[in-house]
Design an enzyme around this catalytic site. Structure first.
Site, PDB file in Angstrom:
ATOM      1  N   ASP A 130     -45.164  40.079  15.711  1.00 20.77           N
ATOM      2  CA  ASP A 130     -44.465  41.309  15.295  1.00 20.77           C
ATOM      3  C   ASP A 130     -45.409  42.296  14.597  1.00 20.77           C
ATOM      4  O   ASP A 130     -45.360  43.498  14.858  1.00 20.77           O
ATOM      5  CB  ASP A 130     -43.304  40.975  14.349  1.00 20.77           C
ATOM      6  CG  ASP A 130     -42.062  40.519  15.103  1.00 20.77           C
ATOM      7  OD1 ASP A 130     -41.950  40.808  16.311  1.00 20.77           O
ATOM      8  OD2 ASP A 130     -41.199  39.861  14.481  1.00 20.77           O
ATOM      9  N   THR A 179     -35.785  34.514  18.400  1.00 15.01           N
ATOM     10  CA  THR A 179     -35.211  35.606  17.625  1.00 15.01           C
ATOM     11  C   THR A 179     -34.219  34.987  16.650  1.00 15.01           C
ATOM     12  O   THR A 179     -34.179  33.757  16.489  1.00 15.01           O
ATOM     13  CB  THR A 179     -34.632  36.680  18.587  1.00 15.01           C
ATOM     14  OG1 THR A 179     -34.126  37.742  17.795  1.00 15.01           O
ATOM     15  CG2 THR A 179     -33.542  36.153  19.498  1.00 15.01           C
ATOM     16  N   TYR A 217     -34.362  50.454  17.963  1.00 17.93           N
ATOM     17  CA  TYR A 217     -34.565  51.122  19.265  1.00 17.93           C
ATOM     18  C   TYR A 217     -33.243  51.389  19.980  1.00 17.93           C
ATOM     19  O   TYR A 217     -33.224  51.970  21.059  1.00 17.93           O
ATOM     20  CB  TYR A 217     -35.524  50.322  20.165  1.00 17.93           C
ATOM     21  CG  TYR A 217     -35.193  48.853  20.258  1.00 17.93           C
ATOM     22  CD1 TYR A 217     -34.245  48.380  21.144  1.00 17.93           C
ATOM     23  CD2 TYR A 217     -35.820  47.944  19.419  1.00 17.93           C
ATOM     24  CE1 TYR A 217     -33.930  47.039  21.202  1.00 17.93           C
ATOM     25  CE2 TYR A 217     -35.523  46.601  19.464  1.00 17.93           C
ATOM     26  CZ  TYR A 217     -34.572  46.143  20.356  1.00 17.93           C
ATOM     27  OH  TYR A 217     -34.253  44.823  20.408  1.00 17.93           O
ATOM     28  N   GLY A 221     -36.942  48.947   2.943  1.00 21.25           N
ATOM     29  CA  GLY A 221     -36.473  47.600   3.270  1.00 21.25           C
ATOM     30  C   GLY A 221     -37.559  46.572   2.989  1.00 21.25           C
ATOM     31  O   GLY A 221     -38.763  46.904   2.975  1.00 21.25           O
ATOM     32  N   LYS A 239     -36.245  32.039  13.650  1.00 20.42           N
ATOM     33  CA  LYS A 239     -37.620  32.392  13.286  1.00 20.42           C
ATOM     34  C   LYS A 239     -38.137  31.641  12.053  1.00 20.42           C
ATOM     35  O   LYS A 239     -39.290  31.223  12.022  1.00 20.42           O
ATOM     36  CB  LYS A 239     -37.721  33.902  13.028  1.00 20.42           C
ATOM     37  CG  LYS A 239     -37.698  34.749  14.296  1.00 20.42           C
ATOM     38  CD  LYS A 239     -37.761  36.226  13.909  1.00 20.42           C
ATOM     39  CE  LYS A 239     -38.318  37.076  15.020  1.00 20.42           C
ATOM     40  NZ  LYS A 239     -38.578  38.453  14.619  1.00 20.42           N
TER      41      LYS A 239
HETATM   42  P1  NAP Z   1     -33.179  41.596   7.343  1.00 18.98           P
HETATM   43  O1  NAP Z   1     -34.157  40.495   7.118  1.00 18.98           O
HETATM   44  O2  NAP Z   1     -31.732  41.317   7.245  1.00 18.98           O
HETATM   45  O3  NAP Z   1     -33.556  42.760   6.293  1.00 18.98           O
HETATM   46  C1  NAP Z   1     -32.806  43.936   6.205  1.00 18.98           C
HETATM   47  C2  NAP Z   1     -33.354  44.832   5.069  1.00 18.98           C
HETATM   48  O4  NAP Z   1     -32.604  46.042   5.065  1.00 18.98           O
HETATM   49  C3  NAP Z   1     -33.240  44.222   3.687  1.00 18.98           C
HETATM   50  O5  NAP Z   1     -34.348  44.614   2.930  1.00 18.98           O
HETATM   51  C4  NAP Z   1     -31.959  44.866   3.146  1.00 18.98           C
HETATM   52  O6  NAP Z   1     -31.934  45.021   1.739  1.00 18.98           O
HETATM   53  C5  NAP Z   1     -32.021  46.244   3.777  1.00 18.98           C
HETATM   54  N1  NAP Z   1     -30.683  46.839   3.936  1.00 18.98           N
HETATM   55  C6  NAP Z   1     -29.695  46.400   4.777  1.00 18.98           C
HETATM   56  N2  NAP Z   1     -28.597  47.186   4.660  1.00 18.98           N
HETATM   57  C7  NAP Z   1     -28.918  48.126   3.720  1.00 18.98           C
HETATM   58  C8  NAP Z   1     -28.189  49.197   3.145  1.00 18.98           C
HETATM   59  N3  NAP Z   1     -26.933  49.480   3.515  1.00 18.98           N
HETATM   60  N4  NAP Z   1     -28.817  49.962   2.184  1.00 18.98           N
HETATM   61  C9  NAP Z   1     -30.086  49.684   1.806  1.00 18.98           C
HETATM   62  N5  NAP Z   1     -30.809  48.664   2.307  1.00 18.98           N
HETATM   63  C10 NAP Z   1     -30.237  47.893   3.257  1.00 18.98           C
HETATM   64  O7  NAP Z   1     -33.389  42.249   8.781  1.00 18.98           O
HETATM   65  P2  NAP Z   1     -34.743  42.288   9.648  1.00 18.98           P
HETATM   66  O8  NAP Z   1     -34.844  41.091  10.487  1.00 18.98           O
HETATM   67  O9  NAP Z   1     -35.872  42.648   8.737  1.00 18.98           O
HETATM   68  O10 NAP Z   1     -34.425  43.513  10.648  1.00 18.98           O
HETATM   69  C11 NAP Z   1     -34.344  44.825  10.161  1.00 18.98           C
HETATM   70  C12 NAP Z   1     -34.282  45.844  11.311  1.00 18.98           C
HETATM   71  O11 NAP Z   1     -35.482  45.805  12.056  1.00 18.98           O
HETATM   72  C13 NAP Z   1     -33.162  45.590  12.318  1.00 18.98           C
HETATM   73  O12 NAP Z   1     -32.624  46.832  12.680  1.00 18.98           O
HETATM   74  C14 NAP Z   1     -33.868  44.945  13.489  1.00 18.98           C
HETATM   75  O13 NAP Z   1     -33.200  45.179  14.726  1.00 18.98           O
HETATM   76  C15 NAP Z   1     -35.197  45.686  13.444  1.00 18.98           C
HETATM   77  N6  NAP Z   1     -36.305  44.948  14.101  1.00 18.98           N
HETATM   78  C16 NAP Z   1     -36.969  45.554  15.129  1.00 18.98           C
HETATM   79  C17 NAP Z   1     -38.034  44.927  15.737  1.00 18.98           C
HETATM   80  C18 NAP Z   1     -38.772  45.624  16.858  1.00 18.98           C
HETATM   81  O14 NAP Z   1     -39.545  44.961  17.568  1.00 18.98           O
HETATM   82  N7  NAP Z   1     -38.586  46.898  17.052  1.00 18.98           N
HETATM   83  C19 NAP Z   1     -38.444  43.649  15.317  1.00 18.98           C
HETATM   84  C20 NAP Z   1     -37.744  43.035  14.259  1.00 18.98           C
HETATM   85  C21 NAP Z   1     -36.681  43.718  13.658  1.00 18.98           C
HETATM   86  P3  NAP Z   1     -31.557  43.775   0.750  1.00 18.98           P
HETATM   87  O15 NAP Z   1     -32.808  42.979   0.628  1.00 18.98           O
HETATM   88  O16 NAP Z   1     -31.161  44.433  -0.517  1.00 18.98           O
HETATM   89  O17 NAP Z   1     -30.433  43.023   1.422  1.00 18.98           O
END
Ligand code: NAP
Length: 283
Positions: free
Chosen positions: A103, A63, A223, A127, A67
């Site tokens: 994923d 994680t 979640y 996102g 990654k």
């Molecule tokens: P990440 O790479 O940091 O990407 C976050 C995204 O959200 C980016 O596109 C960012 O935009 C956008 N964002 C963040 N804050 C924002 C705001 N205030 N307003 C508008 N856009 C915003 O994170 P990630 O690894 O993709 O994870 C994202 C989410 O998915 C997390 O909550 C994580 O826990 C969840 N997740 C869940 C699983 C599962 O198995 N259920 C697996 C993986 C991740 P910018 O590009 O403009 O910064």
């Protein structure tokens, strides 16, 4: 019999639900593996990979923040890990490390379980970060007709658009754009961390969900909490909803199949996994 070691590495890793999911399934199936957790700084990914090989690990999950680094460190890369530019599962076999990413398959399996097939559908993804990459590219592979990727930094969405130009459209994360996308969407997925426990930031305005196509499925990858404001609003408007737990469980089951070579009967193991997770998340 001595059990083969498996684990999850991360920083932080203490709240990871992976050990509960994996050990419940391993116990249920009577497989000779034991799954732990290892706190690991970003600088130590390569050293851990060497150590895991030496110690006879069967593999490990990764994680944040490991990654991306693992893409360059493993001996071989499976197709999804190459495409998503991230490794969440490393299989160690015959002295070799194989980088995989489950994923996207986990997300797809969660959708199929809800009776939703992406083929021919219009989807909006909010996102364009690491998780979005797996979701969007898997939806494109699975035959989604159109995928609108709305992101604050639109250039990141354009990177995805370049992978599947015919299906993916990069758009800014703006109220009117979200409204327009909602009108046509059969599925809307939040992949931003807005609404997550202990993360600052919420959607300013969720009224774009008022324009969503009737019966459209609304998913949040978050979640914890089990129901975000985003999901609550959609539910109140009469939409079916799904949080990120299904994706989390299914990506783990796909990883476990790679580690053990076993074919897992999902219907048989899911009740036990869900019961253990419920206990853990209450604790
Ligand atoms: P990440 O790479 O940091 O990407 C976050 C995204 O959200 C980016 O596109 C960012 O935009 C956008 N964002 C963040 N804050 C924002 C705001 N205030 N307003 C508008 N856009 C915003 O994170 P990630 O690894 O993709 O994870 C994202 C989410 O998915 C997390 O909550 C994580 O826990 C969840 N997740 C869940 C699983 C599962 O198995 N259920 C697996 C993986 C991740 P910018 O590009 O403009 O910064």
């Amino acid at each position: 019999m001595e059990k083969t070691k498996l684990c999850v590495i991360g920083d932080p890793v203490e709240h990871s639900l992976s050990p509960v999911i994996h050990n419940t399934v391993l116990d249920f199936l009577g497989l000779p593996f034991a799954y732990g957790r290892v706190q690991m700084r970003a600088a130590d990914t390569a050293a851990f990979l060497r150590q895991a090989k030496q110690e006879g690990y069967g593999g490990f999950n990764a994680t944040m923040p490991h990654k991306t680094a693992l893409v360059e460190l493993v001996d071989e890369l499976e197709e999804d890990a190459r495409l998503f530019r991230a490794v969440n599962t490393v299989v160690l076999r015959d002295g070799k490390s194989i980088g995989c990413n489950t994923d996207g398959d986990g997300f797809l399996q969660m959708l199929l379980e809800r009776g939703f097939s992406p083929e021919g559908k219009t989807v909006t993804v909010l996102g364009a970060g690491g998780a979005a990459r797996a979701v969007v590219l898997k939806l494109a592979q699975a035959g989604a007709l159109r995928i609108f990727v709305c992101n604050r930094t639109v250039e990141k969405a354009r990177e995805l658009e370049r992978e599947f130009t015919a299906q993916i459209t990069a758009l800014p994360f703006e109220a009117q754009v979200l409204r327009d996308c909602a009108l046509f969407s059969d599925l809307m997925v939040n992949t931003t961390p807005m609404g997550m426990t202990n993360v600052a930031g919420q959607f300013d305005d969720l009224s774009f969900l008022d324009d969503l196509k009737q019966n459209a499925l609304v998913c949040d990858l978050i979640y914890s909490p089990a129901e975000t404001e985003f999901l609550r609003y959609a539910k109140e408007k009469g939409h079916p909803t799904a949080n990120g737990l299904g994706m989390l469980i299914h990506q783990a089951l796909f990883a476990l199949e790679k580690f053990t070579g076993a074919e897992i009967d999902r219907e048989a193991v899911l009740p036990a996994v869900e019961a253990e997770l419920k206990k853990k998340m209450k604790a």
